[in-house]
Design an enzyme around this catalytic site. Structure first.
Site, short mmCIF file in Angstrom:
data_model
loop_
_atom_site.label_atom_id
_atom_site.label_comp_id
_atom_site.label_asym_id
_atom_site.label_seq_id
_atom_site.Cartn_x
_atom_site.Cartn_y
_atom_site.Cartn_z
N SER A 179 -59.49 17.60 5.90
CA SER A 179 -59.30 17.32 4.42
C SER A 179 -58.87 15.77 3.93
O SER A 179 -57.98 15.18 4.78
CB SER A 179 -57.91 18.07 3.88
OG SER A 179 -58.22 19.46 4.14
N ARG B 278 -47.72 17.98 4.30
CA ARG B 278 -48.19 17.03 4.87
C ARG B 278 -47.34 15.94 4.59
O ARG B 278 -47.87 14.58 4.36
CB ARG B 278 -49.53 16.77 4.16
CG ARG B 278 -50.59 17.95 4.22
CD ARG B 278 -50.99 18.32 5.53
NE ARG B 278 -51.76 19.59 5.70
CZ ARG B 278 -51.23 20.75 5.51
NH1 ARG B 278 -49.87 20.94 5.73
NH2 ARG B 278 -51.90 21.82 5.39
N GLU C 217 -54.83 12.21 2.03
CA GLU C 217 -54.18 12.95 3.11
C GLU C 217 -54.32 12.07 4.36
O GLU C 217 -53.36 11.68 5.07
CB GLU C 217 -54.49 14.17 3.48
CG GLU C 217 -53.86 14.91 4.69
CD GLU C 217 -54.19 16.15 5.05
OE1 GLU C 217 -54.61 17.02 4.16
OE2 GLU C 217 -54.39 16.36 6.12
C1 LIG Z 1 -62.17 18.76 11.60
C2 LIG Z 1 -60.79 18.47 11.19
C3 LIG Z 1 -60.08 19.47 11.00
C4 LIG Z 1 -58.46 19.05 10.40
N1 LIG Z 1 -57.59 20.33 10.20
C5 LIG Z 1 -56.47 20.06 9.66
C6 LIG Z 1 -55.38 20.94 9.38
O1 LIG Z 1 -56.03 21.96 9.45
N2 LIG Z 1 -54.31 20.77 9.08
C7 LIG Z 1 -53.84 19.58 9.42
O2 LIG Z 1 -52.57 19.42 8.85
N3 LIG Z 1 -54.52 18.45 9.83
C8 LIG Z 1 -55.78 18.70 9.89
N4 LIG Z 1 -56.73 17.77 10.47
C9 LIG Z 1 -56.07 16.48 10.54
C10 LIG Z 1 -55.63 15.84 11.84
O3 LIG Z 1 -56.16 16.73 12.93
C11 LIG Z 1 -54.15 16.02 12.12
O4 LIG Z 1 -53.40 15.29 11.17
C12 LIG Z 1 -53.54 15.48 13.44
O5 LIG Z 1 -52.17 15.71 13.62
C13 LIG Z 1 -53.91 14.20 13.74
O6 LIG Z 1 -53.59 13.81 15.02
P1 LIG Z 1 -54.12 12.73 15.75
O7 LIG Z 1 -53.54 12.61 17.36
O8 LIG Z 1 -55.61 12.49 15.82
O9 LIG Z 1 -53.64 11.62 14.73
P2 LIG Z 1 -54.25 9.96 14.71
O10 LIG Z 1 -55.19 10.18 13.63
O11 LIG Z 1 -54.27 9.42 15.80
O12 LIG Z 1 -52.86 9.34 13.92
C14 LIG Z 1 -52.56 9.82 12.55
C15 LIG Z 1 -51.36 9.04 12.27
O13 LIG Z 1 -50.20 9.17 12.96
C16 LIG Z 1 -49.85 7.98 13.66
N5 LIG Z 1 -49.50 8.62 14.90
C17 LIG Z 1 -50.26 9.42 15.98
N6 LIG Z 1 -49.50 9.36 17.11
C18 LIG Z 1 -48.41 8.94 16.73
C19 LIG Z 1 -46.87 9.17 17.56
N7 LIG Z 1 -47.26 9.58 18.85
N8 LIG Z 1 -45.89 8.38 17.16
C20 LIG Z 1 -46.11 7.67 15.90
N9 LIG Z 1 -46.99 7.92 14.99
C21 LIG Z 1 -48.19 8.32 15.50
C22 LIG Z 1 -50.74 7.09 13.47
O14 LIG Z 1 -50.52 5.92 13.52
C23 LIG Z 1 -51.64 7.52 12.55
O15 LIG Z 1 -50.92 7.04 11.10
C24 LIG Z 1 -58.13 17.69 10.60
C25 LIG Z 1 -58.99 16.89 11.08
C26 LIG Z 1 -60.18 17.01 11.51
C27 LIG Z 1 -61.04 16.18 11.99
#
Ligand SMILES: Cc1cc2nc3c(=O)[nH]c(=O)nc-3n(C[C@H](O)[C@H](O)[C@H](O)COP(=O)(O)OP(=O)(O)OC[C@H]3O[C@@H](n4cnc5c(N)ncnc54)[C@H](O)[C@@H]3O)c2cc1C
Length: 338
Positions: free
Chosen positions: A239, A165, A334
């Site tokens: 998580s 992570r 996380e």
């Molecule tokens: C129900 C549920 C289950 C999940 N299960 C998992 C799992 O099994 N494994 C896991 O690893 N994660 C899991 N996650 C966490 C999450 O889905 C991941 O971390 C995912 O990659 C986040 O993507 P996002 O586009 O929503 O990021 P955001 O929440 O929009 O951003 C997260 C971070 O990344 C930065 N960011 C986003 N996009 C960019 C970009 N293009 N360039 C630079 N910085 C950026 C943002 O500024 C922020 O700091 C889960 C979440 C939920 C709600």
């Protein structure tokens, strides 16, 4: 370029369902529109926050800066050989939609990562992982835009410092780059990974005769749907804490006191199940106002409706304190806190 909107609600842009406001809000859907936005005074005068699906972020207050939503799309075939195919993917593509594209085309490697919410571009940020697979296993390179310098660069895997992570984008280069495109190296002759007991069990329950990418993806989707709260129904960001890594000697001492502690070998160290630690402290199913610890998944903090980001954060601090007190282990969040 569209002028950034002022005082914009982020309610639809975070899975915790926090109704916070961004001072400024804009979208970009290509390298050109990103660069044009970066040339605007609103970008230069603020430290922009790049947002994808908002599924790994907790807003504890209004965001006093420019929030820029990444909508760069496209899946491009960059060739390959008998073994591999290289796909260059827009960072604004939905992660799960991309996984479904690969499953449909029989490109192997990310089927275990089915149903993870969010965007492709946020994947490398924390090297997303689930069921024995991490993004780094199929990562080839990414393209990123330097927020202040206004230039594009490429990062190879060894330059991303992927860990559990973790990556350079979450640490050293936090808020310095916009990830714009990610190139994946996927298997044409899939190597299926069913090392996680839960997948084996589910495949058996499904009565699968012939193992395939699709079968594994379906199994993962079934398991996740039954285990994890759907953010559309119950606000959460998956998580909330990372599984803490402890040394072999710490693990030995812990096992003497708590023989049923759940831990997995991780190199020479051990990864402790944070969910187990939290459950042992009596938090599972706990609710304080609208902030809670999920009833089946102690690792997931939830918003029952009108919790504020601060409520969730304060609860996470209490959980963290009690785990440290009981086990001497410091949990790390996380989820990104803003
Ligand atoms: C129900 C549920 C289950 C999940 N299960 C998992 C799992 O099994 N494994 C896991 O690893 N994660 C899991 N996650 C966490 C999450 O889905 C991941 O971390 C995912 O990659 C986040 O993507 P996002 O586009 O929503 O990021 P955001 O929440 O929009 O951003 C997260 C971070 O990344 C930065 N960011 C986003 N996009 C960019 C970009 N293009 N360039 C630079 N910085 C950026 C943002 O500024 C922020 O700091 C889960 C979440 C939920 C709600």
């Amino acid at each position: 370029m569209m002028k950034p909107e002022e005082n914009y609600s982020l309610l639809q842009h975070n899975t915790f369902g926090m109704n916070v406001y961004a001072k400024l809000f804009a979208k970009f859907n290509s390298e050109e529109t990103l660069d044009a936005l970066a040339n605007a005074k609103e970008w230069k005068e603020n430290d922009p926050l790049i947002l994808g699906g908002g599924s790994n972020i907790l807003f504890t207050k209004n965001v006093d800066t420019l929030v820029a939503l990444n909508q760069i799309k496209g899946i491009e075939n960059r060739g390959g050989d008998d073994q591999y195919i290289y796909l260059r993917v827009g960072a604004g593509e939905g992660w799960h939609e991309f996984v479904m594209y690969c499953v449909a085309n029989n490109y192997g490697g990310i089927e275990n990562l089915s149903l993870i919410p969010g965007s492709v571009g946020a994947g490398p940020m924390q090297n997303i992982g689930a069921y024995g697979v991490e993004l780094k296993d199929v990562f080839h390179e990414l393209e990123a835009y330097h927020i202040k310098g206004r230039y594009f660069v490429k990062f190879r895997a060894n330059e991303c410092n992927f860990g559990y992570r973790e990556s350079v984008f979450k640490n050293k280069f936090r808020n310095e780059f916009v990830i714009s495109r990610v190139t994946f190296k996927l298997h044409k002759q899939p190597k299926l990974n069913t090392s996680y007991g839960a997948i084996e069990k589910e495949l058996e329950r499904m009565g699968v005769q012939e193992l395939s990418i699709k079968a594994i993806s379906d199994a993962v989707i079934n398991i996740r749907s039954s285990k994890l709260p759907n953010p559309k129904v119950l606000g959460n960001a998956g998580s909330f804490f990372k599984n803490p890594v402890i040394s072999a000697s710490q693990h030995e001492i812990l096992k003497l006191k708590y023989p049923d502690a759940v831990a997995y070998p991780s190199g020479e160290d051990f990864k402790l199940a944070a969910g187990w630690l939290i459950e042992q402290c009596g938090w599972k199913g706990y609710r304080e106002g609208d902030a809670g610890v999920h009833k089946d998944q102690a690792l997931v903090l939830v918003n029952y409706g009108s919790a504020t980001g601060e409520d969730i954060y304060n609860l996470s601090q209490k959980v963290l304190n009690s785990v440290e007190e009981k086990f001497g282990v410091l949990l790390e969040r996380e989820v990104n806190i803003r």
